[in-house]
Design an enzyme around this catalytic site. Structure first.
Site, PDB file in Angstrom:
ATOM      1  N   CYS A 252      -2.105   9.533   2.392  1.00  0.00           N
ATOM      2  CA  CYS A 252      -1.646   8.987   1.112  1.00  0.00           C
ATOM      3  C   CYS A 252      -2.672   9.153  -0.003  1.00  0.00           C
ATOM      4  O   CYS A 252      -2.312   9.116  -1.183  1.00  0.00           O
ATOM      5  CB  CYS A 252      -1.278   7.519   1.265  1.00  0.00           C
ATOM      6  SG  CYS A 252      -2.644   6.468   1.809  1.00  0.00           S
TER       7      CYS A 252
ATOM      8  N   GLU B 264       0.865  -1.168   0.000  1.00  0.00           N
ATOM      9  CA  GLU B 264       0.000   0.000   0.000  1.00  0.00           C
ATOM     10  C   GLU B 264       0.909   1.228   0.000  1.00  0.00           C
ATOM     11  O   GLU B 264       1.422   1.641   1.035  1.00  0.00           O
ATOM     12  CB  GLU B 264      -0.925  -0.002   1.229  1.00  0.00           C
ATOM     13  CG  GLU B 264      -1.917  -1.146   1.259  1.00  0.00           C
ATOM     14  CD  GLU B 264      -2.964  -1.053   0.162  1.00  0.00           C
ATOM     15  OE1 GLU B 264      -3.140   0.053  -0.406  1.00  0.00           O
ATOM     16  OE2 GLU B 264      -3.601  -2.067  -0.138  1.00  0.00           O
TER      17      GLU B 264
END
Length: 577
Positions: free
Chosen positions: A353, A319
């Site tokens: 993010c 991720e």
């Protein structure tokens, strides 16, 4: 025996303050060297035959011999976020004021990681983690961990990131709690064998997919959402029946300490371990073989993790991050766009993010959007955002200095103020930004929003497509056709039209990257599936051998025709019987 041992003195923030009172008696032995842990040297060694309370979690990995006689008290220093612990182990007195103790314990010391991993593998091989009841017990423990320690966790988030309670509740606690509840409600259904269509030649057989745990998995956690990004993948790993090694981020120091001291108390230590440390310790950890690795962090470190995993052919979920584009069409209400873009850009001080990393719009839209952004920022954070309780801080000096360097790109249209002593950077908007400038070459991960001008939708899409695939992509327009065009002609981990990262809040949607922004997916059932090996199974009896013999040599055209018919299926393609 000597007189009762006096209350130990805990040293933190230049102060000595009392720890656990106890009827400690000692045989006159002396403590070992200080290890720079702040305990009083040459104090009598306390022995606690019957511990007055459960041992601190940091002692969980010590051998049974070392754990003879354990007593302790864990609390927070009133002057700083450190978890301060007074413990007595095997007749030795330790007075700790930081996580150094954990790094010297059997669990966190890199010289004993191999033993810890072997212990977890033995647990898994014994089948202890496979029953639904055991898995549910671990998930319930995670739920209690959140409920029992909410204030302690909020304080850690506030000290690390100065994160407002509102943001902590929305992005850390509620999402993690929802994942736990969802897994508990659906655990048995997720574990159930999944029947699949069969061919004519397998109609008398049982064909199904069995969801099996991988075994020993490693979860490496980042610092920006240190609670959410610890618990959400951990829910999936435990629900799937794995043993877990957790590596929290050393950058979010206060959350690391709370997790290390408190979380293990709520989980079965036979299937869970925690390793602390920085890049060096993580590198040493990755030298060991795991059955699955789940990593959240930067693409640079993601490459290191994947390289290490490749040595053992270990599957990974990465991720990662990237520069998430936000296209704003001319056919928009600028106030609405400003509200939504500013909220998601400056949430968690931009250290997200999936935050919009830059805006693509026409010069005309920029002229309309800038006043709206100025007004929105003032409404959100006041005329002096530094004093606003709704704006957090940059995680550390290193990241602050990196972000401060990006303020020199383009021209500051809004904000731009900074104070290193407070790790404060004002919500900032940059204009006249060139594609080649540093602010457009790296993920910003801070409260800075560049605006890049494009002349048309086609130019915006070309701009997006010639860069690495982002983790998220956003498009704003009153025209649904414009939003659909952006969706159809681009690629990204996730997509949201006319809002920010709301898609991440849905456990029914997979969350993950593509290309340079990562691989794999999780959230909800996707987490369970990620940490499960989907094993294709077919069970057949030993009867009917005469029918099945058409497969065997000597081959004939007649048998081939019959076999091909038997392989046909109404709803799927099949392999040889």
């Amino acid at each position: 025996m000597t007189a009762p041992h006096p209350s130990p003195l805990l040293q933190c923030c230049g102060q000595d303050w009392g720890g656990q009172q106890g009827p400690w008696e000692a045989p006159g032995l002396l403590s070992p060297s200080c290890w720079e842990l702040g305990h009083k040297e040459k104090s009598p060694l306390p022995v606690v035959p019957q511990p007055p309370e459960p041992p601190p979690a940091s002692l969980a990995s010590l051998s049974s011999a070392a754990r003879l006689g354990v007593g302790g008290q864990t609390t927070l220093c009133p002057e700083c976020p450190k978890v301060v612990t007074a413990v007595a182990v095997g007749g030795l007195a330790f007075y700790l004021s930081n996580s150094s103790w954990l790094r010297h314990s059997g669990l966190a010391g890199m010289d004993s990681v191999g033993d810890t991993l072997q212990r977890l593998r033995e647990t898994f091989s014994a089948g202890r983690t496979r029953p639904a009841e055991f898995r549910a017990t671990q998930l319930e423990g995670l739920g209690r961990f959140l409920r029992d320690n909410k204030q302690l966790l909020q304080e850690a988030l506030a000290r690390d990131l100065r994160k407002p309670d509102f943001e902590s509740e929305v992005s850390e606690f509620s999402m993690a709690q929802h994942e736990i509840h969802l897994a508990l409600r659906n655990l048995r259904a997720w574990m159930k064998d999944e029947k699949v269509p069969r061919s004519l030649g397998t109609q008398l057989d049982r064909a199904f997919i069995r969801k099996e745990p991988f075994g020993l998995v490693l979860i490496i956690v980042p610092w920006n959402y240190p609670l959410n990004l610890t618990l959400v993948p951990l829910v999936g790993a435990l629900a799937a029946g794995n043993c877990v090694v957790l590596k929290p981020s050393e950058i979010s120091k206060n959350m690391e300490q709370v997790l290390a001291e408190v979380l293990p108390r709520y989980l079965d230590q036979s299937c869970f371990a925690m390793v602390l440390g920085g890049p060096e310790e993580t590198g040493q950890l990755l030298e060991h073989r795991f059955d699955y690795i789940f990593f959240t962090g930067s693409p640079r470190v993601g490459r290191i993790v994947m390289t290490a995993a490749a040595k053992h052919l270990t599957p990974v979920t990465l991720e990662l991050g990237g520069k998430n584009p936000c296209y704003v069409d001319d056919n928009c209400d600028p106030e609405t766009v400003a509200n939504r873009v500013a909220f998601f850009r400056y949430f968690n001080t931009g250290q997200t993010c999936v935050a919009p990393d830059y805006v693509l719009c026409s010069p005309e839209m920029q002229e309309r959007l800038l006043p709206a952004l100025q007004s929105t920022i003032a409404r959100f954070f006041g005329e002096d955002p530094r004093s606003s309780p709704n704006l957090g801080r940059i995680i550390n000096d290193k990241h602050f200095q990196r972000l401060q360097g990006l303020l020199g790109c383009g021209r500051v249209a809004i904000g731009g103020q900074s104070d290193q002593s407070d790790r404060y950077i004002a919500p900032t908007v940059l204009v006249d930004v060139q594609e080649t400038e540093p602010v457009m070459q790296e993920e910003i991960f801070g409260p800075i929003l560049p605006i890049v001008n494009v002349r048309s939708l086609d130019e915006a899409i070309d701009f997006i497509n010639r860069r690495e695939k982002p983790l998220a992509l956003y498009a704003f327009s009153k025209s649904s056709e414009v939003v659909k065009q952006v969706l159809a002609r681009t690629s990204s981990g996730g997509f949201c039209g006319n809002d920010g990262f709301m898609h991440v809040s849905l456990a029914s949607l997979p969350f993950g990257g593509v290309g340079a922004s990562g691989m794999g997916r999780y959230h909800g059932k996707f987490s369970f599936d990620t940490f499960s090996h989907h094993r294709g199974c077919l069970l057949r009896s030993q009867g009917m051998e005469k029918i099945y013999s058409i497969r065997y040599p000597p081959y004939t055209p007649r048998n081939l025709r019959m076999l091909l018919v038997a392989m046909e299926t109404r709803s799927c393609s099949c392999t040889l019987l």
